[in-house]
Design a protein around this motif. Sequence first.
Motif, mmCIF file in Angstrom:
data_model
loop_
_atom_site.group_PDB
_atom_site.id
_atom_site.type_symbol
_atom_site.label_atom_id
_atom_site.label_comp_id
_atom_site.label_asym_id
_atom_site.label_seq_id
_atom_site.Cartn_x
_atom_site.Cartn_y
_atom_site.Cartn_z
ATOM 1 N N LYS A 279 35.022 52.327 66.381
ATOM 2 C CA LYS A 279 35.517 50.898 66.065
ATOM 3 C C LYS A 279 36.915 51.106 65.099
ATOM 4 N N VAL A 280 37.785 50.748 65.784
ATOM 5 C CA VAL A 280 39.338 51.116 65.225
ATOM 6 C C VAL A 280 39.960 49.567 65.008
ATOM 7 N N LEU A 281 40.280 49.286 63.720
ATOM 8 C CA LEU A 281 40.969 48.201 63.285
ATOM 9 C C LEU A 281 42.413 48.686 63.074
ATOM 10 N N VAL A 282 43.581 47.856 63.580
ATOM 11 C CA VAL A 282 44.769 47.928 63.570
ATOM 12 C C VAL A 282 45.312 46.623 62.612
ATOM 13 N N VAL A 283 45.913 46.952 61.820
ATOM 14 C CA VAL A 283 46.271 45.971 60.682
ATOM 15 C C VAL A 283 47.967 46.049 60.945
ATOM 16 N N CYS A 284 48.684 44.800 61.476
ATOM 17 C CA CYS A 284 50.055 45.131 61.430
ATOM 18 C C CYS A 284 50.759 43.567 61.637
ATOM 19 N N PRO A 285 52.047 43.477 61.343
ATOM 20 C CA PRO A 285 52.566 42.297 61.278
ATOM 21 C C PRO A 285 52.407 41.510 62.661
ATOM 22 N N THR A 286 52.239 40.129 62.502
ATOM 23 C CA THR A 286 51.941 39.239 63.662
ATOM 24 C C THR A 286 52.856 39.634 64.863
ATOM 25 N N SER A 287 54.180 39.784 64.746
ATOM 26 C CA SER A 287 54.902 40.048 65.862
ATOM 27 C C SER A 287 54.642 41.304 66.559
ATOM 28 N N LEU A 288 53.772 42.211 66.075
ATOM 29 C CA LEU A 288 53.894 43.721 66.688
ATOM 30 C C LEU A 288 52.092 43.654 67.209
ATOM 31 N N LYS A 289 51.420 42.787 67.172
ATOM 32 C CA LYS A 289 50.009 42.781 67.681
ATOM 33 C C LYS A 289 50.063 43.132 69.083
ATOM 34 N N LYS A 329 40.283 46.493 67.659
ATOM 35 C CA LYS A 329 40.760 45.040 67.464
ATOM 36 C C LYS A 329 42.184 45.178 66.621
ATOM 37 N N ILE A 330 43.019 44.333 66.864
ATOM 38 C CA ILE A 330 44.304 44.296 66.248
ATOM 39 C C ILE A 330 44.514 42.896 65.702
ATOM 40 N N THR A 331 44.758 42.993 64.254
ATOM 41 C CA THR A 331 44.792 41.775 63.560
ATOM 42 C C THR A 331 46.056 41.762 62.706
ATOM 43 N N ASN A 332 46.550 40.816 62.113
ATOM 44 C CA ASN A 332 47.707 40.841 61.090
ATOM 45 C C ASN A 332 47.302 40.429 59.440
ATOM 46 N N TYR A 333 48.350 40.932 58.754
ATOM 47 C CA TYR A 333 47.935 40.916 57.784
ATOM 48 C C TYR A 333 47.565 39.418 56.922
ATOM 49 N N ALA A 367 47.576 42.129 50.388
ATOM 50 C CA ALA A 367 47.527 43.314 49.889
ATOM 51 C C ALA A 367 46.181 43.587 49.182
ATOM 52 N N ARG A 368 45.764 42.685 48.430
ATOM 53 C CA ARG A 368 44.416 42.835 47.834
ATOM 54 C C ARG A 368 43.278 42.815 48.770
ATOM 55 N N ALA A 369 43.556 41.906 49.764
ATOM 56 C CA ALA A 369 42.335 41.923 50.879
ATOM 57 C C ALA A 369 42.373 43.168 51.635
ATOM 58 N N LEU A 370 43.378 43.703 51.915
ATOM 59 C CA LEU A 370 43.570 45.143 52.568
ATOM 60 C C LEU A 370 42.752 46.273 51.795
ATOM 61 N N LYS A 371 43.007 46.374 50.449
ATOM 62 C CA LYS A 371 42.297 47.404 49.754
ATOM 63 C C LYS A 371 40.775 47.052 49.817
ATOM 64 N N ARG A 372 40.481 46.060 50.072
ATOM 65 C CA ARG A 372 38.710 45.749 50.235
ATOM 66 C C ARG A 372 38.301 45.957 51.435
ATOM 67 N N VAL A 373 38.995 46.517 52.521
ATOM 68 C CA VAL A 373 38.494 46.795 53.919
ATOM 69 C C VAL A 373 38.202 48.156 53.932
ATOM 70 N N ASP A 374 36.850 48.540 54.045
ATOM 71 C CA ASP A 374 36.405 49.972 53.807
ATOM 72 C C ASP A 374 36.187 50.497 55.182
ATOM 73 N N SER A 375 36.426 51.923 55.268
ATOM 74 C CA SER A 375 36.172 52.773 56.305
ATOM 75 C C SER A 375 36.439 53.958 56.049
ATOM 76 N N PRO A 376 35.709 55.040 56.766
ATOM 77 C CA PRO A 376 35.709 56.428 56.535
ATOM 78 C C PRO A 376 37.058 57.127 56.875
#
Length: 639
Positions: A279-289, A329-333, A367-376
């Motif tokens: 399970k891979v999550l990509v976080v990027c700007p909306t225009s790059l999804k 899954k690919i989402t934006n900030y 940014a604060r939300a990103l730091k709460r995303v947990d993954s190995p």
Amino acid sequence: MGSKRRSLAAKPNKEPKLSRTDAPAGLSPLDWQRGLRRQFGREQAFGLENLGSEPFFSEFRVSNPVSKSSYRVAIRGRGPGGNFCSCPDYATSELGTCKHIEFTIGRLEKKRGAKTAFARGYQPAFSELYLRNDGKRRLHFRAGTDCPAELREAAAGLFDLEQDGLLPEERFGELERFMAVASKSGHEFRAYDDALDFVAGRRDADRRAALLGQVFPSGAADPKLLAVLKAPLYPYQAEGALFAVKAGRALIGDDMGLGKTIQAIAATEILARHFGVSKVLVVCPTSLKYQWQSEIMRFTGRHDENAVRVINGGRAQRQKDYALTDFCKITNYEKLKPDLDLIAAWAPDLVIVDEAQRVKNWNTIAARALKRVDSPYAIVLTGTPLENKLEELISIVQFVDQHRLGPTWKLLHEHQVKDEAGRVTGYTGLEKIGQTLAPVMVRRRKSEVLRQLPSRTDQNLLVPMTEMQSLHHQENADAVAKIVQRWRKTRFLSDKDQRRLTCALQNMRMSCNSTYLLDQESDHGVKADELAALFEDLFADSEAKAVVFSQWTRTHDIIIRRLDKLGLGYVSFHGGIPSDKRPALVERFRDDPGCRVFLSTDAGSTGLNLQHASTLVNMDLPWNPAILEQRIARIHRMG
């Protein structure tokens, strides 16, 4: 009348109030930071609940009624180091204390018997394995009063009891055997979560390195690694992918154009094939999804229905998407905070963060939300790890490894240069930060890998249209469809229909750049914004210059607005420029260091030689491929 005499007891001297911005003279930065937390903690109206049976040396829950957060606190004494709190500040500050610990101690000191209890010290019946962070995270063992002789003997052979039961670095491999002895002893032995996480992280890193050595015995040069994707990797890209896998959580900070995306995708494939990542999550700007979706499918060959999903739509749709068993899954900030619960339930194994410098202010909601995303595992991509302030780099690295750079207060104290008024004027000793980051960050300049690169690199960026652009595009597409349908019936097009067809097709192309090209009033479209973001990366190199082609001068207009906002110099070169004025524009672009961008149309570009530019951007592609090659030849010429 008798008089009453009242005697007032002298109040104890209060500790002086500490400033949160300026360290007092004569107080070390360490003592100042500890003092601030003591001061702030004693002022709070937190809730306190004892989770154990002991009145003082116990575990407590400290709750904040305002933020609705709560943390677990363990009190082992008054001084810093032996206590524990589950809050992020305690984990990273290296102070051995935090506001929650200081609040708890302050409340306990007011209880009857506190003075005697703290003087006697912490003497539990059970034994403990715990983590201390005094500049470096290290494991310690504390024997309880009921600790059996065989366990004490085993501990004495492993831990340095003269240094509070410190586990020496070189003896780490023997810890597993000791913990097995402890579990069989029948004695109560507590190993705390942070200590177990630390042990698990070290073991995972050792196992990962060993397995990578078996799978790719020749390292980055191994043929199996170079062929991990459908497209061949350049040697430095193979090194970057292998580095990211070995680190587990890594920052790839290569210059723009060196293929950070393909390195992240290659690392993902290695982790998927050999380390169970599913399970891979990509976080990027909306225009790059959609760009990410296209490249993952292209490079990995993952084309099945549950391979790569772009997260879009309202909350209900996103809820459905996160419930599906996709590989990626690919989402934006912007969607991180509202979707934190969905992401946590899906539980990604790997998080890829693209264009991390886009979130310059790491105190923002995203940014604060990103730091709460947990993954190995985590891979962060940015072409400019350090843009303006050291704090930006600190926050990016904290997502990768919150302990790597140490506490922010300490790092800024060591590396900031301030004037007499306390203003930051520069930084010193940045090479030391580079050495500290070496295990988790790889950064290559173009000049370092130039011999590995092809003479020319082409890249297509997919940019989605806005709703207004789509409306304009569809209106003209419908007009084209009607004319084509009429032609199919009659096999004839009138001059009027031919003009309408040409105009509608042209409008469809223009709407892809911005609605401004059609109405000269609105500016719905993100191409120019993406170009501006690209320039921020590209022009981190003080000598870089770029040529931008568009068929229409109105595209120049919307780009110029962004260039003015960024403070970048430019020239606009098109068919309307008199021929005698053109050489001066080319000379200015070539000779003026402040002129970074050359805007051109096809009409004005004949015969141009702009080889001193390193990048050419086509805002729109011409119908004729030969014209595209002519554009590229302005900066890229054989010989």
